[in-house]
Design a protein around this motif. Sequence first.
Motif, PDB file in Angstrom:
ATOM      1  N   ASP B  21      47.593  48.220   3.850  1.00  0.00           N
ATOM      2  CA  ASP B  21      46.708  49.071   4.618  1.00  0.00           C
ATOM      3  C   ASP B  21      45.470  48.244   5.281  1.00  0.00           C
ATOM      4  OD1 ASP B  21      44.732  51.111   4.884  1.00  0.00           O
ATOM      5  OD2 ASP B  21      45.010  52.084   3.542  1.00  0.00           O
ATOM      6  N   VAL B  37      34.988  46.623  -4.960  1.00  0.00           N
ATOM      7  CA  VAL B  37      36.625  48.125  -5.900  1.00  0.00           C
ATOM      8  C   VAL B  37      36.902  48.486  -5.326  1.00  0.00           C
ATOM      9  CG1 VAL B  37      36.370  50.037  -7.690  1.00  0.00           C
ATOM     10  CG2 VAL B  37      34.761  48.086  -8.337  1.00  0.00           C
ATOM     11  N   GLU B  38      36.003  49.127  -4.395  1.00  0.00           N
ATOM     12  CA  GLU B  38      37.162  50.587  -3.064  1.00  0.00           C
ATOM     13  C   GLU B  38      37.610  49.434  -2.615  1.00  0.00           C
ATOM     14  OE1 GLU B  38      35.366  53.229  -0.116  1.00  0.00           O
ATOM     15  OE2 GLU B  38      34.975  53.982  -2.467  1.00  0.00           O
ATOM     16  N   VAL B  40      39.023  46.393  -2.743  1.00  0.00           N
ATOM     17  CA  VAL B  40      40.152  46.083  -3.426  1.00  0.00           C
ATOM     18  C   VAL B  40      40.604  46.386  -3.767  1.00  0.00           C
ATOM     19  CG1 VAL B  40      40.632  43.656  -5.239  1.00  0.00           C
ATOM     20  CG2 VAL B  40      38.741  43.476  -3.944  1.00  0.00           C
ATOM     21  N   TYR B  41      40.592  47.772  -4.569  1.00  0.00           N
ATOM     22  CA  TYR B  41      41.791  48.594  -5.644  1.00  0.00           C
ATOM     23  C   TYR B  41      42.205  49.692  -5.299  1.00  0.00           C
ATOM     24  CZ  TYR B  41      40.699  44.739  -9.322  1.00  0.00           C
ATOM     25  OH  TYR B  41      40.809  43.646  -9.973  1.00  0.00           O
ATOM     26  N   THR B  42      40.807  50.548  -3.836  1.00  0.00           N
ATOM     27  CA  THR B  42      40.727  51.621  -3.653  1.00  0.00           C
ATOM     28  C   THR B  42      41.962  52.235  -2.271  1.00  0.00           C
ATOM     29  OG1 THR B  42      38.738  52.544  -3.495  1.00  0.00           O
ATOM     30  CG2 THR B  42      39.499  53.024  -5.407  1.00  0.00           C
ATOM     31  N   ARG B  43      43.151  52.829  -2.201  1.00  0.00           N
ATOM     32  CA  ARG B  43      43.430  53.022  -1.049  1.00  0.00           C
ATOM     33  C   ARG B  43      43.565  54.727  -0.729  1.00  0.00           C
ATOM     34  NH1 ARG B  43      41.920  48.409  -0.863  1.00  0.00           N
ATOM     35  NH2 ARG B  43      43.526  46.995  -0.403  1.00  0.00           N
ATOM     36  N   THR B  44      43.314  54.533   0.909  1.00  0.00           N
ATOM     37  CA  THR B  44      43.936  56.234   0.970  1.00  0.00           C
ATOM     38  C   THR B  44      44.996  56.513   0.939  1.00  0.00           C
ATOM     39  OG1 THR B  44      43.809  55.972   3.290  1.00  0.00           O
ATOM     40  CG2 THR B  44      41.512  56.550   2.272  1.00  0.00           C
ATOM     41  N   ASN B  45      46.050  56.353   1.033  1.00  0.00           N
ATOM     42  CA  ASN B  45      47.324  55.664   0.362  1.00  0.00           C
ATOM     43  C   ASN B  45      47.988  57.804   1.494  1.00  0.00           C
ATOM     44  OD1 ASN B  45      50.244  55.824  -0.036  1.00  0.00           O
ATOM     45  ND2 ASN B  45      49.831  56.635  -2.009  1.00  0.00           N
ATOM     46  N   PRO B  46      47.823  57.945   2.625  1.00  0.00           N
ATOM     47  CA  PRO B  46      48.303  59.049   3.244  1.00  0.00           C
ATOM     48  C   PRO B  46      49.724  59.391   3.152  1.00  0.00           C
ATOM     49  CG  PRO B  46      47.358  58.034   4.971  1.00  0.00           C
ATOM     50  CD  PRO B  46      47.126  56.748   3.895  1.00  0.00           C
ATOM     51  N   ARG B  47      50.180  60.651   3.369  1.00  0.00           N
ATOM     52  CA  ARG B  47      51.324  61.113   3.204  1.00  0.00           C
ATOM     53  C   ARG B  47      51.130  61.541   5.617  1.00  0.00           C
ATOM     54  NH1 ARG B  47      54.211  65.666   0.577  1.00  0.00           N
ATOM     55  NH2 ARG B  47      53.567  66.818   1.936  1.00  0.00           N
ATOM     56  N   HIS B  50      49.107  56.245   8.765  1.00  0.00           N
ATOM     57  CA  HIS B  50      49.248  55.337   8.360  1.00  0.00           C
ATOM     58  C   HIS B  50      48.489  53.673   9.824  1.00  0.00           C
ATOM     59  CE1 HIS B  50      49.393  51.550   4.826  1.00  0.00           C
ATOM     60  NE2 HIS B  50      48.500  52.596   4.989  1.00  0.00           N
TER      61      HIS B  50
END
Lengths: 419, 90
Positions: B21, B37-38, B40-47, B50
């Motif tokens: 990403d 944390v945000e 390193v670990y979280t993603r918006t992962n859009p459908r 990108h």
Amino acid sequence: MTDYSILSLAKNALNGQAGWAPAWRKPDPKPEYDVVIVGGGGHGLATAHYLAKDHGITNVAVLEKNLIGSGNVGRNTTLVRSNYMLDRTLPFYEHSLKLWEGLSHDLNYNVMFSSRGIINLAHSPGQLDVFRRRANSMLLNGVKAEILSAAQIAEKVPALDVSDAARFPVLGGLYQARGGTARHDAVAWGFARSADRRGVDIIEQCEVTGFLKKDRRIVGVSTSRGEIRAKKIAVVVAGSSSHVLQQAGLNNLPIESHVLQAFVSEGLKPVLDVAITFGAGHLYISQSDKGGLVFGGDLDGYNSYAQRGNLPVAEDVATALLAMFPAFAKVRVLRSWGGIMDMSMDGQPIIDVGPVPGLYINCGWCYEGFKATPASGYTFAWTIANDAPHELNAPFSLSRFQNGYVLDEKGRGPFPGHH
Amino acid sequence: MIIDCPCCGPRPVSEFSYIGDAEVEKPDMQAPVADWVEAVYTRTNPRGTHLEHWQHLHGCRQFLKLQRDTLTHEIFAVELAGVYASGAGE
């Protein structure tokens, strides 16, 4: 609806198979339920089954946007095993394997679970040491594991190339005799029928398009078949978790969606009676009861919601297959397909009471989804009924990423595509 | 998939390596843990559309920034990433 038994089989054999009723009803959605489960895959249907059976909660609807069994539960390679290493993950998968062993009786539906054994091949002394470590961890947790020599593997799998001339000679392997395969469609249908018989409404072709909120609490869902309210909303839509949960206000999950391909060959005579994985690349293979070789390998490697893959990975998988089994060079591939995986940041799932009141989440299944189906349903039903995680899924919390309790079996770091 | 590399032209996806990403920004070293944390670990992962980093590993080895649809795999834009982005390093 009657039980399936030798008697019902005999009766219908004599009356021209006229006595079979549909295995589940096709009800219209009611305006309100105690629990709405979003996602009619294996895990959603298993959750409904255990909610009804273990907790007596039967005023439940399972909403499926397509037909049940059309998502990942019908797109995997059907392997079931519990050969994990960490003390916080292994008991969950072992509980799942125990549920598998009694599942056909529990559901009164033959899921064709076959404990044919699973072998993970090691091709270097270091890799064999890693498997010894994992086997010891399994033994310490009371799960039987064996280390096989190359000669023992050759005896079990005559088709495998264990010679020194192999591209990656086999040095040994980790063997779990209780692992095996199950018929994945039957798993979806069996859980659906069992939940339906206990009063759960299974509503197909009903896509959730949004969440209804009152203050901060989620109180229902809007769907393609109208609004449905519920005291508890459980979202179990692996593959589309980010997409669905964004509508509930969860914009940042520790998940990326990736496509994983699987392949099945034309039917062959029995040639492979264990499940086996390649250690020098990434390949897992078993032979189905119909005779087809069922196999898969790596993710395509980039974010994707397309339920189809690209050819470079198909070529990579075929190369690994032939490195193991040169004799399969002329076998023709019958079908290939892709499933969308919730790849989490540590390779393990999330089963938790949601961060928003009224919401319960079950997602992030990576490669573990199919084998975990019974335990996922069992622990998620517990979590929904008790508003708190069961001890088996307590390590699978959403907050573990903040608290430093990630469950990274292989130590690969926060890269979803690497698990 | 075929990626139109700004240096090498259209090349098959197997020459490229996916990095991840491109919208994740590395926080300041002194930033609170929650920001890390945000990142390193979280993603918006859009459908859908990108933004992502790739490297033309088996080609010019440049890092690229792609705008790609995760549902259809259609690629809308490819440009050099980092100091060469938008022709800045020329």
